[in-house]
Design a protein around this motif. Sequence first.
Motif, PDB file in Angstrom:
ATOM      1  N   LYS A  47     -44.475 -44.552   4.941  1.00 64.02           N
ATOM      2  CA  LYS A  47     -45.595 -43.747   5.398  1.00 64.02           C
ATOM      3  C   LYS A  47     -44.576 -43.017   6.756  1.00 64.02           C
ATOM      4  CE  LYS A  47     -49.448 -46.455   5.195  1.00 64.02           C
ATOM      5  NZ  LYS A  47     -50.901 -47.684   5.714  1.00 64.02           N
ATOM      6  N   THR A  48     -43.654 -43.429   6.472  1.00 62.54           N
ATOM      7  CA  THR A  48     -42.681 -42.677   7.505  1.00 62.54           C
ATOM      8  C   THR A  48     -43.216 -42.772   9.184  1.00 62.54           C
ATOM      9  OG1 THR A  48     -43.695 -41.195   7.912  1.00 62.54           O
ATOM     10  CG2 THR A  48     -41.825 -41.100   6.301  1.00 62.54           C
ATOM     11  N   THR A  49     -43.399 -44.629   9.511  1.00 66.51           N
ATOM     12  CA  THR A  49     -43.949 -45.172  10.544  1.00 66.51           C
ATOM     13  C   THR A  49     -43.474 -45.770  11.376  1.00 66.51           C
ATOM     14  OG1 THR A  49     -46.741 -43.753  10.374  1.00 66.51           O
ATOM     15  CG2 THR A  49     -46.077 -45.385  12.032  1.00 66.51           C
ATOM     16  N   VAL A  50     -43.284 -46.470  12.318  1.00 65.72           N
ATOM     17  CA  VAL A  50     -42.775 -47.964  13.000  1.00 65.72           C
ATOM     18  C   VAL A  50     -43.353 -48.435  13.835  1.00 65.72           C
ATOM     19  CG1 VAL A  50     -41.106 -46.096  14.782  1.00 65.72           C
ATOM     20  CG2 VAL A  50     -40.499 -48.491  13.742  1.00 65.72           C
ATOM     21  N   TYR A  51     -44.105 -49.341  14.048  1.00 66.80           N
ATOM     22  CA  TYR A  51     -45.101 -50.267  14.749  1.00 66.80           C
ATOM     23  C   TYR A  51     -44.441 -50.923  15.862  1.00 66.80           C
ATOM     24  CZ  TYR A  51     -47.191 -48.933  11.039  1.00 66.80           C
ATOM     25  OH  TYR A  51     -48.009 -48.102   9.744  1.00 66.80           O
ATOM     26  N   LEU A  52     -44.372 -50.921  16.584  1.00 66.52           N
ATOM     27  CA  LEU A  52     -44.120 -52.177  18.268  1.00 66.52           C
ATOM     28  C   LEU A  52     -45.817 -52.820  18.468  1.00 66.52           C
ATOM     29  CD1 LEU A  52     -41.778 -53.494  19.383  1.00 66.52           C
ATOM     30  CD2 LEU A  52     -42.802 -51.471  21.231  1.00 66.52           C
ATOM     31  N   GLN A 101     -40.499 -28.847  12.194  1.00 70.72           N
ATOM     32  CA  GLN A 101     -40.441 -29.094  13.184  1.00 70.72           C
ATOM     33  C   GLN A 101     -39.696 -30.821  12.824  1.00 70.72           C
ATOM     34  OE1 GLN A 101     -41.937 -27.799  16.977  1.00 70.72           O
ATOM     35  NE2 GLN A 101     -39.782 -28.757  18.193  1.00 70.72           N
ATOM     36  N   ALA A 102     -38.202 -31.642  13.931  1.00 71.81           N
ATOM     37  CA  ALA A 102     -38.487 -33.240  13.125  1.00 71.81           C
ATOM     38  C   ALA A 102     -39.056 -33.128  15.003  1.00 71.81           C
ATOM     39  CB  ALA A 102     -37.011 -33.050  13.607  1.00 71.81           C
ATOM     40  N   GLN A 103     -39.759 -34.332  14.214  1.00 70.92           N
ATOM     41  CA  GLN A 103     -40.733 -34.695  15.649  1.00 70.92           C
ATOM     42  C   GLN A 103     -41.087 -36.617  15.613  1.00 70.92           C
ATOM     43  OE1 GLN A 103     -44.713 -32.175  16.602  1.00 70.92           O
ATOM     44  NE2 GLN A 103     -44.250 -33.810  18.831  1.00 70.92           N
ATOM     45  N   LEU A 132     -36.451 -35.690   8.953  1.00 69.48           N
ATOM     46  CA  LEU A 132     -37.236 -37.379  10.199  1.00 69.48           C
ATOM     47  C   LEU A 132     -37.913 -37.686   8.905  1.00 69.48           C
ATOM     48  CD1 LEU A 132     -38.034 -36.938  13.262  1.00 69.48           C
ATOM     49  CD2 LEU A 132     -36.397 -38.287  12.559  1.00 69.48           C
ATOM     50  N   SER A 133     -39.157 -36.657   8.075  1.00 63.98           N
ATOM     51  CA  SER A 133     -39.724 -37.548   6.753  1.00 63.98           C
ATOM     52  C   SER A 133     -39.133 -37.826   5.666  1.00 63.98           C
ATOM     53  CB  SER A 133     -40.967 -36.188   6.792  1.00 63.98           C
ATOM     54  OG  SER A 133     -42.271 -36.010   7.394  1.00 63.98           O
ATOM     55  N   SER A 134     -38.325 -37.392   4.856  1.00 62.69           N
ATOM     56  CA  SER A 134     -37.409 -37.267   3.807  1.00 62.69           C
ATOM     57  C   SER A 134     -36.132 -37.779   4.247  1.00 62.69           C
ATOM     58  CB  SER A 134     -36.706 -36.003   3.719  1.00 62.69           C
ATOM     59  OG  SER A 134     -37.970 -34.796   3.426  1.00 62.69           O
ATOM     60  N   TYR A 135     -35.501 -38.198   5.543  1.00 62.14           N
ATOM     61  CA  TYR A 135     -35.181 -38.955   5.920  1.00 62.14           C
ATOM     62  C   TYR A 135     -35.268 -39.789   5.904  1.00 62.14           C
ATOM     63  CZ  TYR A 135     -31.596 -35.419   3.437  1.00 62.14           C
ATOM     64  OH  TYR A 135     -31.389 -34.398   2.641  1.00 62.14           O
ATOM     65  N   PHE A 136     -36.216 -40.503   6.617  1.00 63.44           N
ATOM     66  CA  PHE A 136     -37.143 -41.713   7.331  1.00 63.44           C
ATOM     67  C   PHE A 136     -35.689 -42.867   7.004  1.00 63.44           C
ATOM     68  CE2 PHE A 136     -39.554 -45.290   9.023  1.00 63.44           C
ATOM     69  CZ  PHE A 136     -39.828 -44.409  10.266  1.00 63.44           C
ATOM     70  N   SER A 137     -35.912 -43.517   6.153  1.00 65.31           N
ATOM     71  CA  SER A 137     -35.352 -44.640   5.696  1.00 65.31           C
ATOM     72  C   SER A 137     -33.992 -44.594   5.804  1.00 65.31           C
ATOM     73  CB  SER A 137     -35.797 -44.584   3.779  1.00 65.31           C
ATOM     74  OG  SER A 137     -34.868 -44.200   3.471  1.00 65.31           O
ATOM     75  N   CYS A 185     -45.329 -44.778  15.855  1.00 63.32           N
ATOM     76  CA  CYS A 185     -44.481 -43.688  15.804  1.00 63.32           C
ATOM     77  C   CYS A 185     -44.325 -43.060  14.580  1.00 63.32           C
ATOM     78  CB  CYS A 185     -42.785 -44.304  16.923  1.00 63.32           C
ATOM     79  SG  CYS A 185     -41.755 -43.252  16.172  1.00 63.32           S
ATOM     80  N   ALA A 186     -44.769 -42.036  14.185  1.00 59.29           N
ATOM     81  CA  ALA A 186     -45.169 -41.336  12.709  1.00 59.29           C
ATOM     82  C   ALA A 186     -44.139 -40.114  13.007  1.00 59.29           C
ATOM     83  CB  ALA A 186     -46.098 -40.723  13.186  1.00 59.29           C
ATOM     84  N   ALA A 187     -42.819 -40.428  12.351  1.00 61.90           N
ATOM     85  CA  ALA A 187     -42.515 -39.267  11.748  1.00 61.90           C
ATOM     86  C   ALA A 187     -42.855 -38.534  11.280  1.00 61.90           C
ATOM     87  CB  ALA A 187     -41.026 -39.648  11.414  1.00 61.90           C
TER      88      ALA A 187
END
Length: 126
Positions: free
Chosen positions: A80-85, A1-3, A29-34, A22-24
């Motif tokens: 890491k399929t992660t974005v940070y703030l 599930q996309a999350q 979302l994981s495969s197409y994160f970029s 924020c982790a996908a």
Amino acid sequence: QAQLVESGGGLVQAGGSLRLSCAASGIRLSSYFSTYVMGWFRQAPGKEREFVGVISRDGSGTYLTNSVEGRFIISRDNAKTTVYLQMNSLKPEDTAVYYCAAGAGIATMPAQYDYWGQGTQVTVSS
């Protein structure tokens, strides 16, 4: 599930710092994160959800709203399929639920994003 799942929120005194993640998850979302532009939004009680910042697909470009420019930094780690703030010099007016979102392009409106996290609470005391 996309999350998308945010973490790192909490209580902090004015002038302090927090780093939100924020982790996908999920195959899409994981495969197409970029391929996704990643945005950060926040919503305080009784207020509209507002744009905080956005980062380009490869992380080379960022755009932050004026109220956080110079204090916040957006980054991403596609491996890491992660974005940070990274939030520095926090002010009480930064208190809000912070959300990450994935979209097709650089945008500042919530409706322009396709996937959303559940949000993480950031509370800044004076």
